[in-house]
Write an enzyme that holds these catalytic residues in place. Structure first.
Site, PDB file in Angstrom:
ATOM      1  N   LEU A  41       0.857  -1.182   0.000  1.00  0.00           N
ATOM      2  CA  LEU A  41       0.000   0.000   0.000  1.00  0.00           C
ATOM      3  C   LEU A  41       0.887   1.224   0.000  1.00  0.00           C
ATOM      4  O   LEU A  41       1.906   1.257   0.692  1.00  0.00           O
ATOM      5  CB  LEU A  41      -0.902  -0.016   1.234  1.00  0.00           C
ATOM      6  CG  LEU A  41      -1.686   1.247   1.617  1.00  0.00           C
ATOM      7  CD1 LEU A  41      -2.972   0.866   2.353  1.00  0.00           C
ATOM      8  CD2 LEU A  41      -0.876   2.201   2.505  1.00  0.00           C
ATOM      9  N   ASN A  42       0.496   2.262  -0.790  1.00  0.00           N
ATOM     10  CA  ASN A  42       1.142   3.556  -0.591  1.00  0.00           C
ATOM     11  C   ASN A  42       0.121   4.682  -0.603  1.00  0.00           C
ATOM     12  O   ASN A  42      -0.718   4.724   0.295  1.00  0.00           O
ATOM     13  CB  ASN A  42       2.362   3.769  -1.499  1.00  0.00           C
ATOM     14  CG  ASN A  42       2.097   3.701  -2.978  1.00  0.00           C
ATOM     15  OD1 ASN A  42       1.490   2.771  -3.487  1.00  0.00           O
ATOM     16  ND2 ASN A  42       2.588   4.678  -3.705  1.00  0.00           N
ATOM     17  N   ASP A  43       0.127   5.609  -1.525  1.00  0.00           N
ATOM     18  CA  ASP A  43      -0.621   6.857  -1.395  1.00  0.00           C
ATOM     19  C   ASP A  43      -2.117   6.673  -1.114  1.00  0.00           C
ATOM     20  O   ASP A  43      -2.779   5.847  -1.752  1.00  0.00           O
ATOM     21  CB  ASP A  43      -0.534   7.674  -2.687  1.00  0.00           C
ATOM     22  CG  ASP A  43       0.883   7.952  -3.125  1.00  0.00           C
ATOM     23  OD1 ASP A  43       1.813   7.500  -2.448  1.00  0.00           O
ATOM     24  OD2 ASP A  43       1.051   8.607  -4.172  1.00  0.00           O
ATOM     25  N   GLN A  59      -3.382   3.467  -3.277  1.00  0.00           N
ATOM     26  CA  GLN A  59      -2.500   2.790  -4.223  1.00  0.00           C
ATOM     27  C   GLN A  59      -2.156   1.408  -3.685  1.00  0.00           C
ATOM     28  O   GLN A  59      -1.797   1.259  -2.504  1.00  0.00           O
ATOM     29  CB  GLN A  59      -1.226   3.609  -4.404  1.00  0.00           C
ATOM     30  CG  GLN A  59      -1.436   4.918  -5.137  1.00  0.00           C
ATOM     31  CD  GLN A  59      -1.560   4.708  -6.633  1.00  0.00           C
ATOM     32  OE1 GLN A  59      -0.578   4.609  -7.354  1.00  0.00           O
ATOM     33  NE2 GLN A  59      -2.804   4.638  -7.110  1.00  0.00           N
ATOM     34  N   TYR A 102      -2.485   5.272 -11.257  1.00  0.00           N
ATOM     35  CA  TYR A 102      -1.753   6.058 -10.270  1.00  0.00           C
ATOM     36  C   TYR A 102      -2.691   6.989  -9.496  1.00  0.00           C
ATOM     37  O   TYR A 102      -3.891   7.031  -9.735  1.00  0.00           O
ATOM     38  CB  TYR A 102      -0.646   6.849 -10.952  1.00  0.00           C
ATOM     39  CG  TYR A 102       0.598   6.048 -11.250  1.00  0.00           C
ATOM     40  CD1 TYR A 102       0.629   4.658 -11.132  1.00  0.00           C
ATOM     41  CD2 TYR A 102       1.776   6.671 -11.666  1.00  0.00           C
ATOM     42  CE1 TYR A 102       1.774   3.933 -11.402  1.00  0.00           C
ATOM     43  CE2 TYR A 102       2.926   5.951 -11.931  1.00  0.00           C
ATOM     44  CZ  TYR A 102       2.923   4.587 -11.806  1.00  0.00           C
ATOM     45  OH  TYR A 102       4.063   3.864 -12.072  1.00  0.00           O
ATOM     46  N   SER A 103      -2.119   7.762  -8.597  1.00  0.00           N
ATOM     47  CA  SER A 103      -2.891   8.511  -7.598  1.00  0.00           C
ATOM     48  C   SER A 103      -3.829   9.551  -8.203  1.00  0.00           C
ATOM     49  O   SER A 103      -3.629  10.019  -9.317  1.00  0.00           O
ATOM     50  CB  SER A 103      -1.945   9.198  -6.622  1.00  0.00           C
ATOM     51  OG  SER A 103      -1.275   8.258  -5.836  1.00  0.00           O
ATOM     52  N   GLU A 220       4.980  16.011  -6.324  1.00  0.00           N
ATOM     53  CA  GLU A 220       3.926  15.006  -6.390  1.00  0.00           C
ATOM     54  C   GLU A 220       2.736  15.373  -5.506  1.00  0.00           C
ATOM     55  O   GLU A 220       2.815  16.220  -4.623  1.00  0.00           O
ATOM     56  CB  GLU A 220       4.474  13.636  -5.945  1.00  0.00           C
ATOM     57  CG  GLU A 220       5.447  13.005  -6.910  1.00  0.00           C
ATOM     58  CD  GLU A 220       5.674  11.538  -6.601  1.00  0.00           C
ATOM     59  OE1 GLU A 220       5.527  10.725  -7.533  1.00  0.00           O
ATOM     60  OE2 GLU A 220       5.972  11.190  -5.435  1.00  0.00           O
TER      61      GLU A 220
END
Length: 480
Positions: A41-43, A59, A102-103, A220
């Site tokens: 998991l990220n953003d 994400q 993507y985000s 970003e």
């Protein structure tokens, strides 16, 4: 394409089921944070309260604990405390997002939920293409993709992503994190009347603007909102050089305060301020809920050379989101506070008043645990350091002579202690949320925040205090 998407989704759900026992039984699995059911998991993405329900998208790579082709995972909640895992929202199967969804962000219009995200495409020669894409839902759970609604404009590299959309009066606005062809980080602005057709309105912030010199090669995950008289731009610049105690992580996240001229589409702002001074905080995003609160989630992680050493990787998952935080703008800065709903997790309160320590180390059996909330209210502070040690693996220290707070933990790659520092003129209160493998420290009611993962011995629940101070202490065990 429907068959291809069905097969990819089935593969992702199989990974969840196959690894369920390993993931759930991991001793570092957090008690009150959002985590992936498997994989990386990220953003945080698409934060919104839609039809009374809170939605957090994120994400997600379900197939590995590395940064591969990203899906949008999805959780929903009625209270931001108890969460339901929803079906996968977006999968990278179409020509315009085949190498990653993507985000991006979410808005509501005409009773429907709109997701804006960046489609990532990698060519055979190693170059990439980027598309800003749209998906729409009438129930907040199932989404129909509408494909690209904005292609890469001239003057930018393919590092052009993370659309954040909002509405002012009858006009929609979109900002994107971008890199110019001369490798400078900027924020690009677009406008629309219908969410489908967008006009380029130029750059509103970045290197060489508003008194900034060079300021990173890519910005970003931008966000923009009005809060108590200030127009606030969040961004995560990449490529900032360390300056003393500032910019100590490989990438930074912070904010500018200014004034946005909606008539001329110009933004004037002041200096950049980091949002968090810990080890693990990046890509924050906010939304406004039905109570009018501006609420923030961040990624409780960072992409650096220690990422591959997280012990949870052994059980096929890695990373988490921060707790939800309410933002306040006062005294010329952004404050962050735990949302009020976190109090519903409290149980077994312990109160200790007028504790006085003078150079000695103390340990109280009633002040220990793995998932706890701790409030320390300073009555007096001596001339020596005041320290809190968490499970023999992290230490929080206040040095009144230097007017700074430091957080130390063990580096996952080297095994040596590492440190992060933030300046504070006068320490009066520490509000600490300690989970099984995380620390979130709110200093002076959110004036400063320090967020970090750490990985102590799972059997160790010890908290020790030493130094020179007098204080009141309150502690709660927190329900999972």
């Amino acid at each position: 394409m429907v068959v291809k998407e069905d097969l990819l989704l089935q593969k992702a759900y199989y990974e969840i089921e196959k690894n369920k026992d390993k993931v759930i039984n991991d001793p570092y699995r957090l008690g009150y944070h959002l985590m992936p059911p498997v994989g990386l998991l990220n953003d945080p993405n698409g934060l919104i309260q839609y039809k009374g329900v809170y939605h957090v998208f994120y994400q997600w790579n379900p197939f590995n604990t590395s940064h591969g082709n990203k899906f949008w995972g999805h959780y929903s909640s009625k209270d931001m405390v108890h969460w339901k895992e929803e079906p996968i929202a977006l999968a990278p199967v179409d020509w315009y997002d085949k190498n990653g969804c993507y985000s991006g962000s979410a808005v509501e219009s005409d009773g429907r939920l709109y997701l804006f995200y960046t489609g990532n495409v990698k060519r055979k020669d190693g170059s990439r293409e980027t598309f800003q894409c749209l998906a729409v839902s009438s129930d907040g759970v199932t989404f129909e993709k509408h494909g690209p609604i904005l292609k890469l404009p001239k003057g930018y590299t393919a590092h052009f992503r993370d659309p954040k959309v909002w509405k002012k009066d009858e006009m929609w606005y979109m900002i994107l994190g971008a890199q110019t062809i001369d490798k400078q980080g900027v924020i690009a602005l677009f406008t629309s009347k219908d969410l489908y057709h967008w006009e380029n309105a130029g750059k509103i912030a970045g290197a060489g603007m508003n008194g900034l010199g060079e300021f990173g090669y890519m910005w970003e995950c931008p966000d923009f909102f009005h809060l108590n008289g200030g127009d606030i731009l969040l961004s995560s610049p990449q490529g900032l050089e360390k300056e003393g105690d500032l910019y100590q992580n490989v990438y930074q996240s912070g904010y500018f305060i200014g004034e946005f001229d909606y008539e001329n589409l110009k933004y004037r702002h002041g200096h950049f301020t980091e949002l968090d001074h810990g080890f693990d905080f990046y890509a924050p995003q906010t939304f406004i809920d039905e109570k009018g609160r501006r609420i923030l989630y961040g990624w409780m992680g960072i992409t650096d050379d220690t990422e591959q050493y997280h012990p949870t990787i052994y059980n096929n998952w890695v990373h988490a989101l921060t707790m939800p935080r309410e933002l306040m703008f006062k005294n010329g800065r952004v404050y962050q506070l735990p949302i009020e709903e976190m109090k519903t997790l409290r149980k077994e309160k312990v109160v200790m008043n007028h504790i006085k320590i003078e150079g000695n180390e103390v340990q109280y059996d009633c002040v220990e645990g793995k998932s706890i909330e701790l409030i320390v209210e300073l009555l007096t502070v001596g001339t020596k350091e005041f320290n809190l040690s968490f499970r023999h693996e992290a230490m929080l220290s206040y040095d009144p002579s230097k007017k700074e707070i430091s957080l130390k933990r063990r580096n996952l790659k080297t095994g040596y202690l590492e440190k992060r520092v933030c300046k504070i003129s006068n320490l009066s209160k520490l509000h600490i949320f300690m989970d099984c493998s995380s620390l979130e420290v709110f200093i002076n009611d959110g004036e400063q925040v320090m967020t970090s993962r750490y990985f102590p011995n799972p059997k160790d629940q010890t908290i020790t205090i030493n130094g020179d101070a007098e204080f009141n202490l309150s502690k709660w065990e927190l329900e999972k």
